[in-house]
Design an enzyme around this catalytic site. Structure first.
Site, mmCIF file in Angstrom:
data_model
loop_
_atom_site.group_PDB
_atom_site.id
_atom_site.type_symbol
_atom_site.label_atom_id
_atom_site.label_comp_id
_atom_site.label_asym_id
_atom_site.label_seq_id
_atom_site.Cartn_x
_atom_site.Cartn_y
_atom_site.Cartn_z
ATOM 1 N N SER A 40 5.263 49.836 30.393
ATOM 2 C CA SER A 40 5.923 48.540 29.743
ATOM 3 C C SER A 40 4.925 47.836 28.977
ATOM 4 O O SER A 40 3.806 47.502 29.686
ATOM 5 C CB SER A 40 6.538 47.526 30.771
ATOM 6 O OG SER A 40 6.676 46.244 30.143
ATOM 7 N N HIS A 43 8.441 51.223 27.058
ATOM 8 C CA HIS A 43 9.429 50.154 27.640
ATOM 9 C C HIS A 43 9.066 48.920 26.835
ATOM 10 O O HIS A 43 7.890 48.351 26.880
ATOM 11 C CB HIS A 43 9.264 49.892 29.115
ATOM 12 C CG HIS A 43 10.562 49.075 29.600
ATOM 13 N ND1 HIS A 43 11.729 49.668 29.794
ATOM 14 C CD2 HIS A 43 10.686 47.998 29.759
ATOM 15 C CE1 HIS A 43 12.454 48.570 30.293
ATOM 16 N NE2 HIS A 43 11.735 47.583 30.430
ATOM 17 N N ASP A 60 9.896 45.042 26.740
ATOM 18 C CA ASP A 60 10.621 43.815 27.580
ATOM 19 C C ASP A 60 10.923 42.714 26.478
ATOM 20 O O ASP A 60 9.757 42.068 26.330
ATOM 21 C CB ASP A 60 9.900 43.337 28.761
ATOM 22 C CG ASP A 60 9.705 44.356 29.590
ATOM 23 O OD1 ASP A 60 10.921 44.810 30.229
ATOM 24 O OD2 ASP A 60 8.622 44.737 30.343
ATOM 25 N N MET A 74 12.374 39.045 26.030
ATOM 26 C CA MET A 74 12.713 37.879 26.738
ATOM 27 C C MET A 74 12.948 36.527 25.762
ATOM 28 O O MET A 74 12.169 36.402 24.901
ATOM 29 C CB MET A 74 11.507 37.452 27.874
ATOM 30 C CG MET A 74 11.402 38.667 28.598
ATOM 31 S SD MET A 74 10.194 38.329 29.907
ATOM 32 C CE MET A 74 9.798 39.899 30.654
ATOM 33 N N HIS A 85 14.707 46.655 26.568
ATOM 34 C CA HIS A 85 15.329 46.000 27.597
ATOM 35 C C HIS A 85 15.708 44.656 27.146
ATOM 36 O O HIS A 85 14.498 43.603 27.026
ATOM 37 C CB HIS A 85 14.360 46.167 28.668
ATOM 38 C CG HIS A 85 14.958 45.229 29.921
ATOM 39 N ND1 HIS A 85 13.934 45.285 31.122
ATOM 40 C CD2 HIS A 85 16.062 44.743 30.089
ATOM 41 C CE1 HIS A 85 14.769 44.515 32.156
ATOM 42 N NE2 HIS A 85 15.892 44.264 31.492
ATOM 43 N N MET A 135 16.410 41.041 27.759
ATOM 44 C CA MET A 135 16.491 39.999 28.878
ATOM 45 C C MET A 135 16.796 38.655 28.093
ATOM 46 O O MET A 135 16.069 37.877 28.028
ATOM 47 C CB MET A 135 15.491 40.033 29.646
ATOM 48 C CG MET A 135 15.392 41.187 30.625
ATOM 49 S SD MET A 135 13.684 41.023 31.446
ATOM 50 C CE MET A 135 12.573 42.097 30.470
ATOM 51 N N MET A 186 16.591 46.360 38.469
ATOM 52 C CA MET A 186 15.359 45.450 38.558
ATOM 53 C C MET A 186 15.011 45.453 39.954
ATOM 54 O O MET A 186 15.761 45.234 40.868
ATOM 55 C CB MET A 186 15.850 44.010 37.923
ATOM 56 C CG MET A 186 16.124 44.033 36.486
ATOM 57 S SD MET A 186 14.721 44.772 35.414
ATOM 58 C CE MET A 186 13.552 43.475 36.041
ATOM 59 N N ASP A 191 12.489 49.065 37.189
ATOM 60 C CA ASP A 191 11.615 48.124 36.648
ATOM 61 C C ASP A 191 11.201 47.106 37.638
ATOM 62 O O ASP A 191 12.042 46.379 38.014
ATOM 63 C CB ASP A 191 12.352 47.573 35.379
ATOM 64 C CG ASP A 191 11.322 46.803 34.425
ATOM 65 O OD1 ASP A 191 10.079 46.554 35.014
ATOM 66 O OD2 ASP A 191 11.870 46.291 33.446
#
Length: 224
Positions: A7, A32, A34, A36, A65, A67, A136, A174
């Site tokens: 990540s 990966h 992330d 957000m 991913h 979020m 998660m 994750d």
């Protein structure tokens, strides 16, 4: 097949391309990302422009991913930026089936994510259309958190459902994945291992990635 998905949340963004290259040299199979938004989770990270730049730095699949709230609004942007895999949270999608099929319509691998407090059973009606399920094992929002052991039973449950129904989705985990937890998650059924701090936190990212992947594959051989 066990794959390591470093990540970039824990990487040095001033040297992101070099950090990714080191992780790839250590055996990473997926990168990966992330994403957000400061609303769905209490942190703000990156958007499509960084994904577009990262796309130029590696040939590995980019696992985005999301979020974020209202993911449908941004899926096309991430596709255009170069995302290969896109996952969304069950908790963020009012019409989850529609959102997952939207990702699929763009020809990308589609994933669904559940937070620590969300039961596997909430995914019952969509497991047949996803390529992977992300469990998660920390509450999303920040890197470097401690692994939540209660997440292990979800991986086992997902493996059981897959076998019973003949599905083909893969199981991703994750949060808090490191040398002290990787054996447990692999034995529980995880196949795609997201690791940020364990790869990029300190020391050499290549050596960290290689050591973590070796430990995971050893655990897979001992899986009963």
């Amino acid at each position: 097949m066990i794959e390591l998905a470093p990540s970039i949340l824990s990487a040095d963004f001033a040297h992101l391309a070099e950090q990714v290259e080191l992780a790839v040299a250590g055996g990473a199979g997926v990168i990966h990302v992330d994403v957000m938004d400061g609303h769905f989770v209490p942190n703000i990270t990156i958007g499509p422009p960084v994904v577009k730049s990262l796309r130029k730095a590696t040939r590995l699949p980019l696992d985005c991913h999301l979020m974020i709230e209202n993911p449908d609004q941004y899926i096309a942007d991430f596709v255009e930026a170069g995302a290969d895999w896109i996952s969304v949270h069950q908790e963020a999608c009012r019409h989850l089936d529609r959102t997952l099929n939207l990702i699929k319509s763009h020809g990308r691998r589609v994933g669904v994510v559940i937070n620590p407090a969300t039961p596997v059973e909430t995914l019952s009606e969509v497991l047949g259309i996803v390529d992977y399920v992300l469990v998660m094992s920390v509450n999303p929002g920040f890197g470097g958190q401690k692994f939540i052991p209660g997440s292990l039973h979800k991986m086992r449950k997902l493996a059981e459902i897959r076998a019973a129904r003949g599905y083909a989705y893969r199981i991703e985990v994750d949060g808090g994945v490191g040398l002290d937890t990787v054996g447990d998650v692999v034995r529980a059924g995880a196949e795609i291992l997201v690791a940020g701090n364990a790869v990029f936190g300190k020391g050499d990212a290549k050596e960290n990635a290689s050591g973590l992947l070796e430990a995971a594959r050893s655990a897979a051989l001992l899986k009963v």
